[in-house]
Motif scaffolding. Structure first.
Motif, PDB file in Angstrom:
ATOM      1  N   LEU A 543      37.346  59.773  13.918  1.00  0.00           N
ATOM      2  CA  LEU A 543      37.122  60.838  14.891  1.00  0.00           C
ATOM      3  C   LEU A 543      35.617  61.050  15.043  1.00  0.00           C
ATOM      4  CD1 LEU A 543      38.126  63.156  16.718  1.00  0.00           C
ATOM      5  CD2 LEU A 543      38.137  64.614  14.696  1.00  0.00           C
ATOM      6  N   VAL A 544      35.116  60.917  16.290  1.00  0.00           N
ATOM      7  CA  VAL A 544      33.692  61.073  16.591  1.00  0.00           C
ATOM      8  C   VAL A 544      33.508  62.365  17.383  1.00  0.00           C
ATOM      9  CG1 VAL A 544      31.679  60.043  17.684  1.00  0.00           C
ATOM     10  CG2 VAL A 544      33.432  58.585  16.670  1.00  0.00           C
ATOM     11  N   VAL A 545      32.673  63.272  16.856  1.00  0.00           N
ATOM     12  CA  VAL A 545      32.456  64.564  17.507  1.00  0.00           C
ATOM     13  C   VAL A 545      30.989  64.664  17.925  1.00  0.00           C
ATOM     14  CG1 VAL A 545      32.683  67.060  17.293  1.00  0.00           C
ATOM     15  CG2 VAL A 545      34.208  65.554  16.001  1.00  0.00           C
ATOM     16  N   GLU A 546      30.776  65.021  19.183  1.00  0.00           N
ATOM     17  CA  GLU A 546      29.416  65.212  19.687  1.00  0.00           C
ATOM     18  C   GLU A 546      29.259  66.642  20.192  1.00  0.00           C
ATOM     19  OE1 GLU A 546      26.340  63.536  23.122  1.00  0.00           O
ATOM     20  OE2 GLU A 546      28.218  62.461  22.696  1.00  0.00           O
ATOM     21  N   SER A 582      42.340  53.258  15.044  1.00  0.00           N
ATOM     22  CA  SER A 582      42.177  54.068  16.253  1.00  0.00           C
ATOM     23  C   SER A 582      40.903  54.890  16.154  1.00  0.00           C
ATOM     24  CB  SER A 582      43.380  54.997  16.454  1.00  0.00           C
ATOM     25  OG  SER A 582      43.443  55.960  15.423  1.00  0.00           O
ATOM     26  N   VAL A 583      40.290  55.133  17.313  1.00  0.00           N
ATOM     27  CA  VAL A 583      39.076  55.936  17.398  1.00  0.00           C
ATOM     28  C   VAL A 583      39.306  57.029  18.437  1.00  0.00           C
ATOM     29  CG1 VAL A 583      36.605  55.975  17.919  1.00  0.00           C
ATOM     30  CG2 VAL A 583      37.606  53.994  16.752  1.00  0.00           C
ATOM     31  N   SER A 584      39.144  58.285  18.028  1.00  0.00           N
ATOM     32  CA  SER A 584      39.290  59.426  18.931  1.00  0.00           C
ATOM     33  C   SER A 584      37.928  60.069  19.134  1.00  0.00           C
ATOM     34  CB  SER A 584      40.260  60.459  18.344  1.00  0.00           C
ATOM     35  OG  SER A 584      41.499  59.871  18.047  1.00  0.00           O
ATOM     36  N   GLY A 585      37.788  60.804  20.233  1.00  0.00           N
ATOM     37  CA  GLY A 585      36.517  61.448  20.523  1.00  0.00           C
ATOM     38  C   GLY A 585      36.682  62.916  20.866  1.00  0.00           C
ATOM     39  N   LEU A 586      35.640  63.698  20.592  1.00  0.00           N
ATOM     40  CA  LEU A 586      35.607  65.119  20.954  1.00  0.00           C
ATOM     41  C   LEU A 586      34.192  65.472  21.384  1.00  0.00           C
ATOM     42  CD1 LEU A 586      36.820  67.972  21.117  1.00  0.00           C
ATOM     43  CD2 LEU A 586      36.232  68.265  18.700  1.00  0.00           C
ATOM     44  N   LEU A 587      34.056  65.970  22.617  1.00  0.00           N
ATOM     45  CA  LEU A 587      32.774  66.392  23.167  1.00  0.00           C
ATOM     46  C   LEU A 587      32.820  67.900  23.373  1.00  0.00           C
ATOM     47  CD1 LEU A 587      30.002  65.592  24.443  1.00  0.00           C
ATOM     48  CD2 LEU A 587      31.214  65.349  26.627  1.00  0.00           C
TER      49      LEU A 587
END
Length: 649
Positions: A543-546, A582-587
């Motif tokens: 999980l990638v959070v920006e 799996s790779v999820s994202g949150l902006l």
């Protein structure tokens, strides 16, 4: 009454064959076991059983032995003489080589009709070298019963016969071939071998007698790795029966009150036994099963009763088959336990089973307590904080729980931890105190504990959820006032579980940061020097959070670069890091562009597991997820006052 006095005759009908063969021996193991017994009595050193690979009209089962065989006259006088009693005719209970005879009733020869319509016999006499072949037809025996039973004996055609020949004596033995099988499914050779071994388990003591099935010898199957305790081996000195001795094979030897000797070995498995052939105690007499597994007719009301599903035992009681009166049923499934000669064995067995169940219960409890202490090692600081009297109460309560043998280790560990937490929180002290003073725990008490454990678990979780909700509410107020934005971001980065219940298992992941920076420069430009705010992982998920800088609004351009960044990162991660599937994202930003095309794009990204939202939207959604989780926990104990109090706060 004079020379012309009337006479009475005993006549048997063919239905006798139906009852003695078809009705009694409908399983291949039971039927073939009888034929193997005949081979033992014939002083055979080996028996070869061949099972078919599949069932069709030509399928056969053969049982070949190298025993002394039969002459033509012996085929008539012994084999075809219904009820021929070997022991009575020979005047002794042993074979020519000194083996204890298994056969007694003279009817086991008909066992083959339980699984076949035709029984073919080919025998070569070791005495004369005669070779005789004949076949019996079940339908001829049964359907034509009236004629031969009331008039002349039924004739059996001799298919082939070779007279005496000395050079043929070395080929002595008998082969029984079962044709036109009535089986409903093909016998599994491995299962058949195991079941047969259990019927002749003690034959492993007789080195001069080997039984093979499809070329592989049957052997004792102990599943040693599955056994937890074995007796008499695991007796402690204070537990051993007074008159017990142990032989070289590890079997216990005792004498009953009537002077007869028994040999025994009982084992307890680590998990409940699911196999009926193994659960309980089997009785053997003269190396053959006499009583299928049972519990010596015990009906309950004794300590450690749960252990009966873990118990498997074997008892050798040769005297049962040496009595003037036959105590063993025709199909070798049960003993007449009401007879005077068998009553001492029944009483001994009941006492031995009860004693071992109590010992097993204690052993299991101690093993669970030891395992519990190992598991509780990380909580040693918590335990050390308890006053000594309190610690003793909790430990005794845990020992009481440990005696519930039906609990798995995992269930026991959960209960133990719940009890410790309950004591620390001042909950259920009365119940725990009662447990500490209980010698044994009945089913009602167990149900009560499990119910309270459910409440305790729900309460602990609900308190945790309530704390999350309170923290999120506080964060929400600070965001609205635009206070300490950087501190809030840093705190959330360190505590991602604040945002959503599904993030509770995530942890900071540093192994992919280099790759992420490479991808970010590809998308945002070589001069990009911003930091990736947060990278989390759980299992195979990344999980990638920006967090966007304060004051910025998420617009179409931001969404486009964000989508390319996450998509490129997915491809690069799959190529370099196989552990992440799996790779999820949150902006997250302060504001969202409310234009319809932007909102549509955000929805499309969400469906592709790429979230984009503002702070207030993120916290509001998080608060709702935690609130929904609280409702689920509340429904587990809605009537508990403590849960009601939490719900009202």
């Amino acid at each position: 009454m004079g020379a012309k006095s009337p006479r009475l005759e005993i006549r048997f009908r063919g239905r006798v064959i139906e009852h003695l063969g078809i009705d009694m021996y409908q399983s291949p193991v039971a039927a073939i076991a009888e034929l193997i017994s005949n081979a033992w009595d014939a002083d055979a050193s080996s028996v070869e059983v061949v099972l078919p690979g599949d069932l069709n009209t030509g399928s056969e089962i053969s049982i070949r032995d190298d025993g002394f065989g039969m002459t033509l006259a012996q085929c008539q006088d012994r084999y075809l003489n219904v009820g021929y009693n070997k022991r009575k005719e020979n005047g002794k209970d042993v074979t020519g080589s000194g083996r204890p005879m298994m056969g007694r009733k003279g009817i086991g020869k008909f066992a083959g009709f339980g699984i076949a319509n035709f029984v073919r016999v080919e025998t070569v006499s070791g005495e004369t070298g005669e070779r005789t072949v004949f076949e019996l037809d079940a339908s001829q025996l049964i359907e034509g019963a009236d004629s031969y039973a009331q008039n002349d004996p039924l004739e059996v055609d001799v298919i082939d016969y070779d007279g005496p020949a000395e050079d043929r004596c070395v080929d002595h033995g008998t082969t029984i071939t079962l044709r036109s099988l009535t089986l409903k499914k093909t016998p599994n050779a491995d299962q058949f071998r195991t079941s047969m071994a259990r019927r002749f388990l003690l034959l492993e003591r007789a080195d001069e007698f080997a039984v093979s099935v499809n070329g592989e010898r049957i052997a004792e199957v102990d599943d040693i790795e599955k056994i937890e305790f074995s007796f008499p081996r695991d007796y402690e000195d204070s537990q051993r029966p007074a008159n017990l001795t142990v032989d070289d094979d590890g079997w216990g030897v005792e004498r009953l009150v009537n002077g007869h000797q028994v040999k025994w070995r009982f084992v307890f498995y680590k998990e409940p036994i699911s196999d009926d052939e193994l659960t309980g105690v089997s009785i053997f007499s003269h190396y053959k099963l006499a009583q299928r597994p049972f519990l010596f007719n015990l009906t309950g009301g004794f300590g450690g009763q749960q252990g009966t599903s873990y118990l498997s035992g074997r008892v050798e009681a040769d005297f049962l088959d040496d009595q003037p009166r036959d105590l063993i049923s025709t199909e070798r499934q049960r003993v007449n336990w009401e007879a005077e000669a068998s009553e001492p064995l029944l009483a001994w067995g009941q006492a031995r089973v009860k004693s071992l169940l109590r010992i097993w219960q204690g052993f299991r409890a101690q093993a669970k307590v030891t395992a519990m202490r190992d598991r509780m090692a990380p909580f040693s600081i918590r335990l050390g904080r308890l006053e000594r009297p309190e610690r003793k109460v909790v430990e005794k309560a845990l020992e009481s729980i440990a005696k519930i043998t039906t609990l798995s280790d995992e269930q026991f560990a959960d209960l133990a931890q719940a009890m410790l937490s309950a004591w620390e929180g001042g909950r259920l002290k009365g119940l725990i105190d009662d447990l500490a003073s209980a010698d044994e725990l009945d089913a009602d008490a167990l149900v009560k504990i499990l119910a309270q454990s459910r409440v305790m678990s729900a309460l602990h979780a609900a308190e945790h959820v309530k704390a999350q909700l309170n923290l999120i509410t506080g964060l929400e107020e600070r965001v609205q006032r635009r206070e300490l934005e950087n501190h809030i971001r840093d705190y959330i980065a360190e505590n991602p579980w604040l945002i959503s219940p599904r993030w509770e298992t995530f942890r900071v992941e540093r192994g992919v940061r280099g790759l992420m920076e490479e991808v970010a420069k590809e998308i945002y430009g070589k001069d990009w020097d911003a930091r990736v705010d947060l990278v989390l992982s759980s299992g195979n998920q990344l999980l990638v959070v920006e967090f966007m800088r304060p004051g910025l609004k998420i617009d179409w351009d931001h969404l486009g670069r964000y989508e390319r960044y996450v998509t490129r990162l997915r491809n690069a991660t799959a190529a370099r890091f196989s552990e992440f599937k799996s790779v999820s994202g949150l902006l997250v930003a302060d504001k969202l562009d409310k234009a319809q095309d932007v909102m549509d794009k955000i929805e499309k990204l969400r469906q592709d597991d790429m979230e984009a939202t503002d702070w207030l939207g993120l916290l509001e959604r998080s608060k709702k997820q935690w609130a929904d989780y609280f409702e689920i926990l509340h429904d587990r104990a809605p009537d508990d006052d403590r849960m009601k109090q939490l719900a009202g706060n």
